[in-house]
Motif scaffolding. Sequence first.
Motif, PDB file in Angstrom:
ATOM      1  N   TYR A  29       0.843  -1.263  -0.140  1.00 57.70           N
ATOM      2  CA  TYR A  29       0.014  -0.128  -0.062  1.00 57.70           C
ATOM      3  C   TYR A  29       0.912   1.171  -0.049  1.00 57.70           C
ATOM      4  N   ARG A  30       2.081   1.107   0.623  1.00 62.37           N
ATOM      5  CA  ARG A  30       2.939   2.426   0.707  1.00 62.37           C
ATOM      6  C   ARG A  30       3.477   2.634  -0.337  1.00 62.37           C
ATOM      7  N   HIS A  31       3.864   1.578  -1.314  1.00 67.36           N
ATOM      8  CA  HIS A  31       4.446   1.636  -2.620  1.00 67.36           C
ATOM      9  C   HIS A  31       3.452   2.606  -3.582  1.00 67.36           C
ATOM     10  N   VAL A  32       2.024   1.973  -3.373  1.00 67.34           N
ATOM     11  CA  VAL A  32       0.990   2.652  -4.386  1.00 67.34           C
ATOM     12  C   VAL A  32       1.082   4.205  -3.893  1.00 67.34           C
ATOM     13  N   GLY A  78       2.501   9.839  -5.594  1.00 63.24           N
ATOM     14  CA  GLY A  78       3.338  11.020  -5.150  1.00 63.24           C
ATOM     15  C   GLY A  78       2.972  11.414  -3.601  1.00 63.24           C
ATOM     16  N   ASN A  79       2.097  10.533  -2.768  1.00 58.67           N
ATOM     17  CA  ASN A  79       2.047  11.064  -1.464  1.00 58.67           C
ATOM     18  C   ASN A  79       3.165  10.293  -0.536  1.00 58.67           C
ATOM     19  N   LYS A  80       4.273  11.235  -0.513  1.00 55.49           N
ATOM     20  CA  LYS A  80       5.442  10.603   0.025  1.00 55.49           C
ATOM     21  C   LYS A  80       5.595  10.994   1.771  1.00 55.49           C
ATOM     22  N   GLU A 125      12.479   8.103  -2.552  1.00 54.14           N
ATOM     23  CA  GLU A 125      13.308   9.116  -3.455  1.00 54.14           C
ATOM     24  C   GLU A 125      13.389   9.243  -4.704  1.00 54.14           C
ATOM     25  N   SER A 126      12.326   8.670  -5.416  1.00 54.88           N
ATOM     26  CA  SER A 126      12.421   8.579  -6.814  1.00 54.88           C
ATOM     27  C   SER A 126      11.169   9.610  -7.255  1.00 54.88           C
ATOM     28  N   ASP A 170      13.742  17.626  -4.169  1.00 52.74           N
ATOM     29  CA  ASP A 170      13.696  16.371  -3.078  1.00 52.74           C
ATOM     30  C   ASP A 170      12.535  15.603  -3.381  1.00 52.74           C
ATOM     31  N   TRP A 171      12.709  14.382  -3.954  1.00 56.22           N
ATOM     32  CA  TRP A 171      11.566  13.742  -4.339  1.00 56.22           C
ATOM     33  C   TRP A 171      10.991  13.075  -3.107  1.00 56.22           C
ATOM     34  N   SER A 172      11.668  12.923  -1.880  1.00 58.57           N
ATOM     35  CA  SER A 172      11.086  12.033  -0.884  1.00 58.57           C
ATOM     36  C   SER A 172      10.438  13.151  -0.073  1.00 58.57           C
ATOM     37  N   GLU A 173      10.156  14.248  -0.442  1.00 59.31           N
ATOM     38  CA  GLU A 173       9.095  15.198   0.330  1.00 59.31           C
ATOM     39  C   GLU A 173       7.652  15.183  -0.550  1.00 59.31           C
TER      40      GLU A 173
END
Length: 312
Positions: free
Chosen positions: A161-164, A169-171, A194-195, A221-224
Amino acid sequence: MPRYKRQHPQLIDPSGVQPGIGPRPMGTTSDASRAEMVQSTGGQPLVDFQGRSNPYNDYQSIDLLLSLQHLRSDAYDEHCFYMMGQVKELLFKAMHFELYNAQQQLRQDDTGSALEILVRARAMGEYIGRSWDVLNTISPEGFNQFRDHLSTASGQLSFMYRHVEFILGNKNRRLASAFSNMPHVWPGMQSALESPSLYDEAIALLARRGHAIDAAALQRDWSEDYVPNESVEKAWLAVYADPGPHNDLYQLAEALMALCDALTQYRWRHFVSVQRLIGMKPGTGGSAGVGWLQHVTSHRFFPELWSLRTQL
């Protein structure tokens, strides 16, 4: 229903199940070999096989799959809860596969293929939402009979679920850290965190098509968690000025909206179903339960595609 004594039919002898996560050996067939086979069987299904399995069982590892249900209580309703949880995990994996491949197509400027894939991803999102039709047959009494046996297990600890969520975009670095102690899971989760997301790729596509996008939306920063950007909304507004089947960017925007709608409905049904079961009690995984889920329902993927509606 919870007053029933749970009885399990003995369907599989676990001692005969072949363990392992790899594919089992199988042959291949062709149109010609299948036509020849029909001649030998007279059109009846094959029933004679060598060894201790059959090709369908080997192709899907069915005996192994159906041996992975380990209930923790004697409560009748736990079986439904457990099975539907595993079904959802498989569907999240299937959905993520489609989203990942749609993302790759956008990177290659192939919006047509991405749109084709997103149709299936949306259908999967709607299908996952309907899982609550089954889960809502569990009563509060039935749930309370096994809830203590969940310990601190919670659906928020589902890495699929976290991968989805992340690919859309909901990091959230804190929620991702729940998997940092799992060396077989964490590298993939960290990479997803981070992608760029699917939406980031859609924004990059807007820029390649000539729309003026702020650098802050293209390199960050893609992790944000994604922050709405005025230049992105203006670009989508320009796209919506020319709606129709001939405009692939418009079709992409509407496909993303349909996908978001399906997942928003899933989240809403999750919130309502949990409130129906436990009221305002705390969740098993440390959250405020319904309060946390209500917060989640307010989130929208692809925010500019929502906000621009006010200006149309």
